[in-house]
Design a protein around this motif. Structure first.
Motif, PDB file in Angstrom:
ATOM      1  N   GLU A 124     132.513  27.227 -34.322  1.00  0.00           N
ATOM      2  CA  GLU A 124     131.954  25.901 -34.630  1.00  0.00           C
ATOM      3  C   GLU A 124     132.400  25.400 -35.993  1.00  0.00           C
ATOM      4  OE1 GLU A 124     128.696  27.585 -31.837  1.00  0.00           O
ATOM      5  OE2 GLU A 124     130.120  28.379 -33.288  1.00  0.00           O
ATOM      6  N   THR A 125     132.750  26.332 -36.883  1.00  0.00           N
ATOM      7  CA  THR A 125     133.269  25.944 -38.201  1.00  0.00           C
ATOM      8  C   THR A 125     134.735  25.531 -38.095  1.00  0.00           C
ATOM      9  OG1 THR A 125     131.777  27.525 -39.252  1.00  0.00           O
ATOM     10  CG2 THR A 125     133.632  26.734 -40.570  1.00  0.00           C
ATOM     11  N   LEU A 135     140.444  28.507 -29.140  1.00  0.00           N
ATOM     12  CA  LEU A 135     140.295  27.167 -29.703  1.00  0.00           C
ATOM     13  C   LEU A 135     141.316  26.180 -29.139  1.00  0.00           C
ATOM     14  CD1 LEU A 135     139.612  28.300 -33.367  1.00  0.00           C
ATOM     15  CD2 LEU A 135     137.955  27.605 -31.638  1.00  0.00           C
ATOM     16  N   GLY A 136     142.299  26.699 -28.385  1.00  0.00           N
ATOM     17  CA  GLY A 136     143.232  25.825 -27.679  1.00  0.00           C
ATOM     18  C   GLY A 136     142.646  25.438 -26.339  1.00  0.00           C
ATOM     19  N   HIS A 137     142.667  26.374 -25.400  1.00  0.00           N
ATOM     20  CA  HIS A 137     142.117  26.087 -24.077  1.00  0.00           C
ATOM     21  C   HIS A 137     140.605  25.836 -24.128  1.00  0.00           C
ATOM     22  CE1 HIS A 137     145.856  26.779 -22.149  1.00  0.00           C
ATOM     23  NE2 HIS A 137     145.891  28.095 -22.326  1.00  0.00           N
ATOM     24  N   GLY A 138     139.943  26.368 -25.138  1.00  0.00           N
ATOM     25  CA  GLY A 138     138.486  26.219 -25.195  1.00  0.00           C
ATOM     26  C   GLY A 138     138.003  24.963 -25.893  1.00  0.00           C
ATOM     27  N   SER A 139     138.910  24.130 -26.358  1.00  0.00           N
ATOM     28  CA  SER A 139     138.501  22.940 -27.118  1.00  0.00           C
ATOM     29  C   SER A 139     138.748  21.667 -26.322  1.00  0.00           C
ATOM     30  CB  SER A 139     139.295  22.863 -28.430  1.00  0.00           C
ATOM     31  OG  SER A 139     140.681  22.666 -28.155  1.00  0.00           O
ATOM     32  N   GLY A 140     138.181  20.570 -26.829  1.00  0.00           N
ATOM     33  CA  GLY A 140     138.449  19.255 -26.262  1.00  0.00           C
ATOM     34  C   GLY A 140     137.497  18.876 -25.146  1.00  0.00           C
ATOM     35  N   LYS A 141     137.181  17.600 -25.087  1.00  0.00           N
ATOM     36  CA  LYS A 141     136.238  17.065 -24.106  1.00  0.00           C
ATOM     37  C   LYS A 141     136.973  16.175 -23.112  1.00  0.00           C
ATOM     38  CE  LYS A 141     131.869  14.468 -23.928  1.00  0.00           C
ATOM     39  NZ  LYS A 141     130.775  13.904 -24.755  1.00  0.00           N
ATOM     40  N   GLN A 198     134.025  23.185 -19.000  1.00  0.00           N
ATOM     41  CA  GLN A 198     133.525  22.112 -19.859  1.00  0.00           C
ATOM     42  C   GLN A 198     132.029  22.227 -20.140  1.00  0.00           C
ATOM     43  OE1 GLN A 198     134.872  18.849 -21.164  1.00  0.00           O
ATOM     44  NE2 GLN A 198     136.716  20.097 -21.184  1.00  0.00           N
ATOM     45  N   ASN A 199     131.264  22.608 -19.110  1.00  0.00           N
ATOM     46  CA  ASN A 199     129.807  22.482 -19.211  1.00  0.00           C
ATOM     47  C   ASN A 199     129.048  23.794 -19.263  1.00  0.00           C
ATOM     48  OD1 ASN A 199     130.072  19.603 -18.953  1.00  0.00           O
ATOM     49  ND2 ASN A 199     130.329  19.880 -16.741  1.00  0.00           N
ATOM     50  N   GLU A 200     129.666  24.883 -18.820  1.00  0.00           N
ATOM     51  CA  GLU A 200     128.914  26.138 -18.734  1.00  0.00           C
ATOM     52  C   GLU A 200     129.511  27.266 -19.559  1.00  0.00           C
ATOM     53  OE1 GLU A 200     127.710  27.002 -14.588  1.00  0.00           O
ATOM     54  OE2 GLU A 200     128.565  25.033 -14.129  1.00  0.00           O
ATOM     55  N   GLY A 201     130.837  27.278 -19.698  1.00  0.00           N
ATOM     56  CA  GLY A 201     131.434  28.312 -20.533  1.00  0.00           C
ATOM     57  C   GLY A 201     132.678  28.915 -19.924  1.00  0.00           C
ATOM     58  N   ASP A 212     130.143  18.404 -26.537  1.00  0.00           N
ATOM     59  CA  ASP A 212     128.875  18.195 -27.224  1.00  0.00           C
ATOM     60  C   ASP A 212     128.335  19.500 -27.803  1.00  0.00           C
ATOM     61  OD1 ASP A 212     129.058  15.555 -26.407  1.00  0.00           O
ATOM     62  OD2 ASP A 212     127.939  15.917 -24.563  1.00  0.00           O
ATOM     63  N   ARG A 213     128.620  20.584 -27.130  1.00  0.00           N
ATOM     64  CA  ARG A 213     128.158  21.892 -27.599  1.00  0.00           C
ATOM     65  C   ARG A 213     129.226  22.922 -27.267  1.00  0.00           C
ATOM     66  NH1 ARG A 213     125.182  26.049 -25.063  1.00  0.00           N
ATOM     67  NH2 ARG A 213     125.055  24.763 -23.173  1.00  0.00           N
ATOM     68  N   PHE A 214     129.640  23.702 -28.275  1.00  0.00           N
ATOM     69  CA  PHE A 214     130.625  24.745 -28.019  1.00  0.00           C
ATOM     70  C   PHE A 214     129.935  25.896 -27.310  1.00  0.00           C
ATOM     71  CE2 PHE A 214     132.977  28.625 -29.311  1.00  0.00           C
ATOM     72  CZ  PHE A 214     134.198  28.299 -28.716  1.00  0.00           C
ATOM     73  N   LEU A 215     130.466  26.266 -26.157  1.00  0.00           N
ATOM     74  CA  LEU A 215     129.884  27.321 -25.346  1.00  0.00           C
ATOM     75  C   LEU A 215     130.549  28.638 -25.725  1.00  0.00           C
ATOM     76  CD1 LEU A 215     130.098  25.227 -22.085  1.00  0.00           C
ATOM     77  CD2 LEU A 215     128.024  25.679 -23.410  1.00  0.00           C
TER      78      LEU A 215
END
Length: 730
Positions: free
Chosen positions: A354-355, A454-460, A403-406, A369-372
């Protein structure tokens, strides 16, 4: 015969060692590992059918040839007067067989080009006819050869690479399908809200009109659907009409192989560590039995919740790289053991995610909206089935879950240590080669971590539901490129893969690679990996240098005649190279030189003093565009930009089309992995693990012992026969 399509006899073979990790498991954990591995390996045979029409039969023929008598006896026969092999021709047969096993088919898992035996066809046929396999069952061997012998060696234009229609070979679609057919089928699937992940498409002509059969993988064949306890979950089966064309959706594809998968998952379930794992495996069993992708999604949701398992696994139709339109998954299964020491670094990366996310150049509006927080572990692979083994994975690939669950991230530690060492480093200066060899592994570890988490796990993804509710404020969100309010987003039922299709995989890999380059510049991130001071600066330099050089190496995976890229990651790295060249100011250069051997060579240079200024600014701007187009589902702008960067031509100061011939002349053979086998004792109370030498002979022996039963051969042949009307070989 073009050497380009023959695996070199010098192809390196390395052992994917996991003995230390495996021996630390309890008896129950070893049994769990064993049955999961059996499920993965039998499911991996599906890839033969997903690769080419001839791959399944070549596999069976080679299995029977090498299984029928000891390897030393077969070698003596080949080199003797009856067959007349020389040593190179025998080695070529071993390498070809190893390559077929390692790629699960006769097309390279990394690059999608066909490879053929380096052994003369007449000599191979003679050996087969003189072998114990032929003596024991001549009619069967003759049939197998008649079905695959010609195609095994064929280098017909359409067979040189995977592709659809005139562009290549595919078995995701019947041979008479075109890109127009594929797009129409996708429109039908979208309209019916059917995911194509576990499907193939077969077209027939009835009374002059096309009919499309979408076949879903399952144990249950159509006649068994009504008997299934979970049949209510597969309510899309049956015939229908769409835009004046008839369609049917049926189950039972790969039925016999899916039965092996389900059976072994049931046995693994008896040794699961907890109720979550039991429920997860049951969902997978339901999915593979009935074709329900919803059941597989449910299993994936449970998998995410299974935090910190000792034995990690995932299985199913997963990566979409090889489907011509990028929406169908290739079967893959892995079983691995957590490396606790290495996993601590990745856990710290997750803890601080999150940082780090706000450091990315697109702001909070474009972030979830929230990092899972996912599990992020380093694993020692016991089993990895499929067409190749990656260094890291971010899964599941289902947008709504990610996107929504993790999701989970894994770094495959023993793959990194065994597979990413280069004996000969091309296209770098002598000084760079020394530093590159020293730091490639630790720098790549950083890149894999950032790429996956932070690559595949980021972005909305901005999306709208069927009830009209949106996950964003359309009045507030601004387009990062134009500064205007966004005007596009994902409609109900649309996913990133279904919207971006052909470019979806490479575009996303490019975005993740850029995130890794961008964030590796942050000292606080490098500190997590124990890199500080001058060492950290060297890690940054080698990571960026590796990416730039990879962009040049990527030219191997571009086909000038069709103007198509054959590998998603390498296309992405070439695009990044083009972006950094465009940045100018002497940041990157690729120049033609003469090598020590007097032959044309290339020199790749990177000015390390400009990485944090010119390089960072260029990647930041590019990342903004990549994320804007992905978030808003703007395929038009995304495709225009990406295709332009991916173009290979002789124009400009860097004539890459000309440079490609140099890359091809100096390419190094890709490593082949030998994996362990596990087996249970007669009372099924304990598990033994077998190790093989790092050689083609060892790799072949591992497959002979992995699939000892001729029942598997028979299952493959029966499935192949059912496929044949859709893939005429003449």
């Amino acid at each position: 015969m073009s050497s380009q399509y023959v695996l070199p006899n010098s192809s390196p073979v390395v052992n994917l060692d996991c003995l230390v990790a495996f021996n630390c498991l309890s008896a129950k954990e070893k049994l769990y590992t064993h049955y999961l591995s059996k499920a993965a390996w039998h499911g991996g045979l599906v890839v033969l059918f997903q690769t080419s029409p001839e791959s399944p039969i070549i596999f069976v023929l080679l299995q029977k040839l090498f299984r029928a008598q000891p390897l030393d006896e077969l070698k003596k026969l080949a080199l003797g007067p009856a067959c007349g092999f020389n040593q190179d021709e025998w080695q070529a047969l071993l390498v070809y067989t190893s390559g077929l096993y390692a790629n699960m088919g006769n097309y390279k898992g990394f690059g999608d080009t066909k490879f053929v035996p380096g052994t003369p066809q007449d000599k191979l046929k003679t050996l087969i006819w003189k072998s114990a396999a032929y003596i024991s069952c001549p009619e069967m061997i003759e049939n197998l050869w008649s079905w695959c012998g010609k195609r095994m060696y064929s280098l017909a234009e359409k067979e040189l690479q995977l592709g659809l229609g005139d562009e290549g070979t595919t078995t995701y679609f019947s041979a008479n399908c075109t890109m127009e057919d594929a797009k129409l089928v996708q429109k039908f699937l979208d309209a019916k809200a059917i995911s194509p992940y576990n499907s193939r498409v077969f077209k027939t002509i009835n009374d002059g009109k096309p009919h499309y059969d979408v076949r879903l993988a399952s144990v249950n064949t159509p006649d068994l659907v009504e008997q299934s306890e979970t049949a209510d979950r597969v309510n899309h089966l049956g015939a229908s009409e769409f835009e004046g064309t008839s369609f049917s959706v049926s189950c039972g594809d790969y039925s016999a192989l899916m039965a092996y998968v389900a059976t072994n998952l049931k046995k693994a379930k008896d040794h699961a560590a907890n109720e979550t794992e039991e429920a997860m495996l049951q969902s997978y069993i339901d999915s593979f039995t009935t074709s329900s992708l919803q059941a597989h999604k449910d299993g994936s949701r449970l998998w995410i919740k299974d935090k910190g398992p000792i034995v990690e696994t995932y299985i199913g139709f997963i990566e979409t790289y090889r489907d011509p339109i990028g929406v169908r998954g290739e079967f893959e299964g892995f079983v691995a053991i957590v490396n606790k020491e290495m996993s601590q670094k990745f856990a710290s990366l997750v803890e601080n995610a999150e940082t780090f996310l706000p450091m990315l150049p697109w702001g909070n509006d474009y972030e979830k909206d929230r990092f899972l927080r996912p599990d992020f572990t380093s694993l020692d692979v016991v089993t990895f089935s499929g067409s190749g083994i990656p260094a890291g994975i971010n899964i599941p690939n289902y947008d709504e879950i990610r996107q929504n669950e993790g999701f989970k991230n894994v770094s495959l530690g023993n793959v990194l240590s065994a597979g990413y060492k280069e004996e000969k480093v091309t296209f770098l200066s002598a000084g760079d080669v020394e530093l590159y060899k020293l730091l490639k592994a630790p720098s790549f570890e950083v890149q894999v971590g950032l790429h996956e988490l932070l690559g595949h796990g980021s972005g909305k993804l901005f999306s709208e539901k069927t009830d009209g509710i949106r996950n964003f404020d359309s009045e507030k969100i601004k387009d990062l490129e134009t500064g205007e309010k966004i005007s596009s987003w994902y409609a109900p039922g649309e996913t990133y893969d279904s919207k971006f299709q052909v470019i979806s995989s490479t575009y996303e890999e490019c975005r993740a690679e850029c995130v890794g380059l961008y964030l590796c510049l942050e000292p606080c991130i490098l500190k997590i990996f124990a890199h500080e001071g001058d060492k950290a600066q060297d890690i940054i330099y080698v990571n960026w240098l590796n990416m730039v050089r990879a962009g040049v190496l990527g030219l191997e995976f571009y086909t000038p005649k069709t103007k198509k890229w054959r590998q998603a990651h390498m296309q992405a790295r070439y695009v990044i190279l083009r972006v950094l060249l465009e940045a100018g100011e002497g940041l990157v250069s690729v120049t033609k030189t003469n090598g020590e051997d007097g032959q044309p060579d290339l020199l790749v240079s990177l000015d390390r003093s400009k990485i944090n200024s010119v390089g960072k600014a260029a990647i930041a701007k590019f990342l903004q565009r990549l994320q804007t187009y992905k978030s808003t589902g703007d395929l038009v702008r995304a495709e225009a930009m990406y295709v332009a960067y991916a173009t290979v031509s002789d124009e400009g100061d860097t004539p890459f089309l000309c440079y490609r011939s140099i890359v091809m002349n100096r390419k190094q053979p890709r490593k082949l992995f030998v994996q362990h086998n596990t087996s249970v004792t007669s009372d099924e109370s304990s598990v033994n693990i077998s190790t093989y030498e790092s050689s083609p002979e060892g790799l072949i022996q591992s497959f002979i012992e992995r699939f000892t039963s001729t029942d598997v051969d028979d299952a493959i042949i029966d499935l192949w026969k059912k496929d044949q009307p859709n893939f005429p070989t003449e």
